[in-house]
Design a protein around this motif. Structure first.
Motif, PDB file in Angstrom:
ATOM      1  N   TYR A 111      -6.045   5.320   2.400  1.00 31.04           N
ATOM      2  CA  TYR A 111      -5.204   4.938   1.268  1.00 31.04           C
ATOM      3  C   TYR A 111      -5.639   3.619   0.616  1.00 31.04           C
ATOM      4  O   TYR A 111      -5.711   3.543  -0.608  1.00 31.04           O
ATOM      5  N   PRO A 112      -5.917   2.546   1.391  1.00 32.24           N
ATOM      6  CA  PRO A 112      -6.309   1.292   0.740  1.00 32.24           C
ATOM      7  C   PRO A 112      -7.597   1.404  -0.088  1.00 32.24           C
ATOM      8  O   PRO A 112      -7.758   0.690  -1.084  1.00 32.24           O
ATOM      9  N   GLU A 113      -8.497   2.315   0.285  1.00 39.04           N
ATOM     10  CA  GLU A 113      -9.732   2.518  -0.487  1.00 39.04           C
ATOM     11  C   GLU A 113      -9.459   3.236  -1.802  1.00 39.04           C
ATOM     12  O   GLU A 113     -10.189   3.054  -2.771  1.00 39.04           O
ATOM     13  N   LEU A 114      -8.437   4.080  -1.812  1.00 39.60           N
ATOM     14  CA  LEU A 114      -8.222   4.997  -2.923  1.00 39.60           C
ATOM     15  C   LEU A 114      -7.191   4.538  -3.933  1.00 39.60           C
ATOM     16  O   LEU A 114      -7.099   5.109  -5.019  1.00 39.60           O
ATOM     17  N   THR A 115      -6.385   3.547  -3.570  1.00 44.64           N
ATOM     18  CA  THR A 115      -5.377   3.061  -4.510  1.00 44.64           C
ATOM     19  C   THR A 115      -5.147   1.572  -4.299  1.00 44.64           C
ATOM     20  O   THR A 115      -5.161   1.092  -3.170  1.00 44.64           O
ATOM     21  N   ASP A 116      -4.929   0.876  -5.391  1.00 47.26           N
ATOM     22  CA  ASP A 116      -4.680  -0.566  -5.306  1.00 47.26           C
ATOM     23  C   ASP A 116      -3.245  -0.887  -4.906  1.00 47.26           C
ATOM     24  O   ASP A 116      -2.896  -2.046  -4.738  1.00 47.26           O
ATOM     25  N   LYS A 117      -2.403   0.118  -4.723  1.00 50.12           N
ATOM     26  CA  LYS A 117      -1.005  -0.112  -4.339  1.00 50.12           C
ATOM     27  C   LYS A 117      -0.819  -0.270  -2.836  1.00 50.12           C
ATOM     28  O   LYS A 117       0.220  -0.748  -2.390  1.00 50.12           O
ATOM     29  N   VAL A 118      -1.810   0.159  -2.046  1.00 50.06           N
ATOM     30  CA  VAL A 118      -1.705   0.052  -0.590  1.00 50.06           C
ATOM     31  C   VAL A 118      -2.670  -1.030  -0.128  1.00 50.06           C
ATOM     32  O   VAL A 118      -3.887  -0.914  -0.297  1.00 50.06           O
ATOM     33  N   ASP A 119      -2.120  -2.084   0.444  1.00 46.31           N
ATOM     34  CA  ASP A 119      -2.922  -3.203   0.904  1.00 46.31           C
ATOM     35  C   ASP A 119      -3.609  -2.893   2.230  1.00 46.31           C
ATOM     36  O   ASP A 119      -4.800  -3.129   2.390  1.00 46.31           O
ATOM     37  N   GLU A 120      -2.845  -2.351   3.190  1.00 44.76           N
ATOM     38  CA  GLU A 120      -3.401  -2.079   4.510  1.00 44.76           C
ATOM     39  C   GLU A 120      -2.574  -1.012   5.219  1.00 44.76           C
ATOM     40  O   GLU A 120      -1.353  -0.967   5.076  1.00 44.76           O
ATOM     41  N   VAL A 121      -3.268  -0.158   5.986  1.00 44.11           N
ATOM     42  CA  VAL A 121      -2.616   0.809   6.867  1.00 44.11           C
ATOM     43  C   VAL A 121      -3.351   0.767   8.197  1.00 44.11           C
ATOM     44  O   VAL A 121      -4.566   0.922   8.243  1.00 44.11           O
ATOM     45  N   ILE A 141       1.840  -3.044  -1.821  1.00 46.38           N
ATOM     46  CA  ILE A 141       2.191  -3.925  -2.935  1.00 46.38           C
ATOM     47  C   ILE A 141       3.460  -3.383  -3.580  1.00 46.38           C
ATOM     48  O   ILE A 141       3.538  -2.214  -3.964  1.00 46.38           O
ATOM     49  N   PHE A 142       4.459  -4.246  -3.658  1.00 44.87           N
ATOM     50  CA  PHE A 142       5.778  -3.848  -4.129  1.00 44.87           C
ATOM     51  C   PHE A 142       6.253  -4.913  -5.099  1.00 44.87           C
ATOM     52  O   PHE A 142       6.664  -5.989  -4.664  1.00 44.87           O
ATOM     53  N   ARG A 143       6.126  -4.631  -6.376  1.00 43.03           N
ATOM     54  CA  ARG A 143       6.425  -5.595  -7.433  1.00 43.03           C
ATOM     55  C   ARG A 143       5.528  -6.816  -7.267  1.00 43.03           C
ATOM     56  O   ARG A 143       4.322  -6.678  -7.294  1.00 43.03           O
ATOM     57  N   ASN A 144       6.084  -7.996  -7.023  1.00 36.89           N
ATOM     58  CA  ASN A 144       5.265  -9.209  -6.930  1.00 36.89           C
ATOM     59  C   ASN A 144       4.984  -9.651  -5.502  1.00 36.89           C
ATOM     60  O   ASN A 144       4.639 -10.805  -5.273  1.00 36.89           O
ATOM     61  N   GLY A 145       5.144  -8.749  -4.552  1.00 38.61           N
ATOM     62  CA  GLY A 145       4.929  -9.119  -3.162  1.00 38.61           C
ATOM     63  C   GLY A 145       4.486  -7.927  -2.342  1.00 38.61           C
ATOM     64  O   GLY A 145       4.008  -6.927  -2.872  1.00 38.61           O
ATOM     65  N   LEU A 146       4.638  -8.050  -1.037  1.00 37.84           N
ATOM     66  CA  LEU A 146       4.270  -6.982  -0.117  1.00 37.84           C
ATOM     67  C   LEU A 146       5.496  -6.504   0.640  1.00 37.84           C
ATOM     68  O   LEU A 146       6.339  -7.312   1.034  1.00 37.84           O
ATOM     69  N   MET A 147       5.592  -5.207   0.828  1.00 39.34           N
ATOM     70  CA  MET A 147       6.587  -4.619   1.731  1.00 39.34           C
ATOM     71  C   MET A 147       5.804  -4.206   2.966  1.00 39.34           C
ATOM     72  O   MET A 147       4.725  -3.621   2.852  1.00 39.34           O
ATOM     73  N   ARG A 148       6.373  -4.497   4.129  1.00 35.99           N
ATOM     74  CA  ARG A 148       5.716  -4.144   5.384  1.00 35.99           C
ATOM     75  C   ARG A 148       6.679  -3.357   6.261  1.00 35.99           C
ATOM     76  O   ARG A 148       7.862  -3.672   6.316  1.00 35.99           O
ATOM     77  N   TRP A 149       6.129  -2.351   6.951  1.00 42.61           N
ATOM     78  CA  TRP A 149       6.940  -1.581   7.885  1.00 42.61           C
ATOM     79  C   TRP A 149       6.028  -0.811   8.835  1.00 42.61           C
ATOM     80  O   TRP A 149       4.849  -0.621   8.576  1.00 42.61           O
ATOM     81  N   SER A 150       6.616  -0.384   9.935  1.00 44.30           N
ATOM     82  CA  SER A 150       5.976   0.539  10.876  1.00 44.30           C
ATOM     83  C   SER A 150       6.784   1.817  10.846  1.00 44.30           C
ATOM     84  O   SER A 150       8.012   1.781  10.777  1.00 44.30           O
ATOM     85  N   GLU A 151       6.083   2.950  10.907  1.00 49.07           N
ATOM     86  CA  GLU A 151       6.768   4.227  10.854  1.00 49.07           C
ATOM     87  C   GLU A 151       6.216   5.175  11.907  1.00 49.07           C
ATOM     88  O   GLU A 151       5.086   5.035  12.368  1.00 49.07           O
ATOM     89  N   ARG A 152       7.036   6.144  12.267  1.00 48.88           N
ATOM     90  CA  ARG A 152       6.639   7.257  13.127  1.00 48.88           C
ATOM     91  C   ARG A 152       6.342   8.420  12.199  1.00 48.88           C
ATOM     92  O   ARG A 152       7.169   8.770  11.347  1.00 48.88           O
ATOM     93  N   ASP A 153       5.154   9.001  12.337  1.00 44.36           N
ATOM     94  CA  ASP A 153       4.708  10.091  11.475  1.00 44.36           C
ATOM     95  C   ASP A 153       4.545  11.363  12.296  1.00 44.36           C
ATOM     96  O   ASP A 153       3.933  11.345  13.358  1.00 44.36           O
TER      97      ASP A 153
END
Length: 159
Positions: A28-38, A56-68
């Protein structure tokens, strides 16, 4: 809890190809500028993964961990936030072949920012930003996509 649904027609991918692209979080980070890191952790015994996101979420970063959880038989990915900036963040991706439209990808999520006193102000902004980010991510992953209108969403839910 607020719900966000983004549904697009993918021009040049089969449903299986779209599903495989969605499942490859590391790219995702390679393919879109909206994802900073996974960061994707090794699979759990039940086949699920834990992934850590910085988006990237508006003017900052949103961070979370998820179960997929991946369900290749139905071309579905389900996710639930374990910890992070949202109070609640859960949802799914579903890829399907439709005779008339072609490949349709549906992102559905429910979220709660956990700030009840500011919900009327923040939730619509978060919803709009999330919707825009998902469209940008899908464009980065799939190439050309065509968003389906809200009327199409209503028809697909009831028809």
């Amino acid at each position: 809890m607020r719900e966000v649904i983004v549904q697009v027609v993918v021009e040049e991918r089969t449903a299986r190809q779209a599903y495989e692209l969605i499942c490859d979080f590391r790219r995702y980070p390679e393919l879109t500028d909206k994802v900073d890191e996974v960061v994707v952790h090794p699979p759990e015994a039940d086949g699920s993964l834990r992934s850590d996101w910085s988006v990237i979420f508006r003017n900052g970063l949103m961070r979370w961990s998820e179960r997929d959880r991946f369900v290749p038989e139905t071309l579905t990915v389900e996710f639930d936030q374990i910890k992070g900036d949202f109070e609640v963040f859960q949802g799914s991706w579903v890829c399907e072949e439709r005779e008339e439209e072609g490949t349709v990808v549906t992102f559905r999520s429910g979220f709660d920012l956990g700030i009840p006193s500011l919900a009327e102000i923040l939730d619509p902004v978060a919803e709009s930003t999330l919707r825009d980010n998902i469209l940008r991510i899908l464009e980065g992953l799939m190439g050309r996509v065509t968003p389906m209108s809200p009327l199409d969403l209503t028809a697909s839910r009831h028809g």
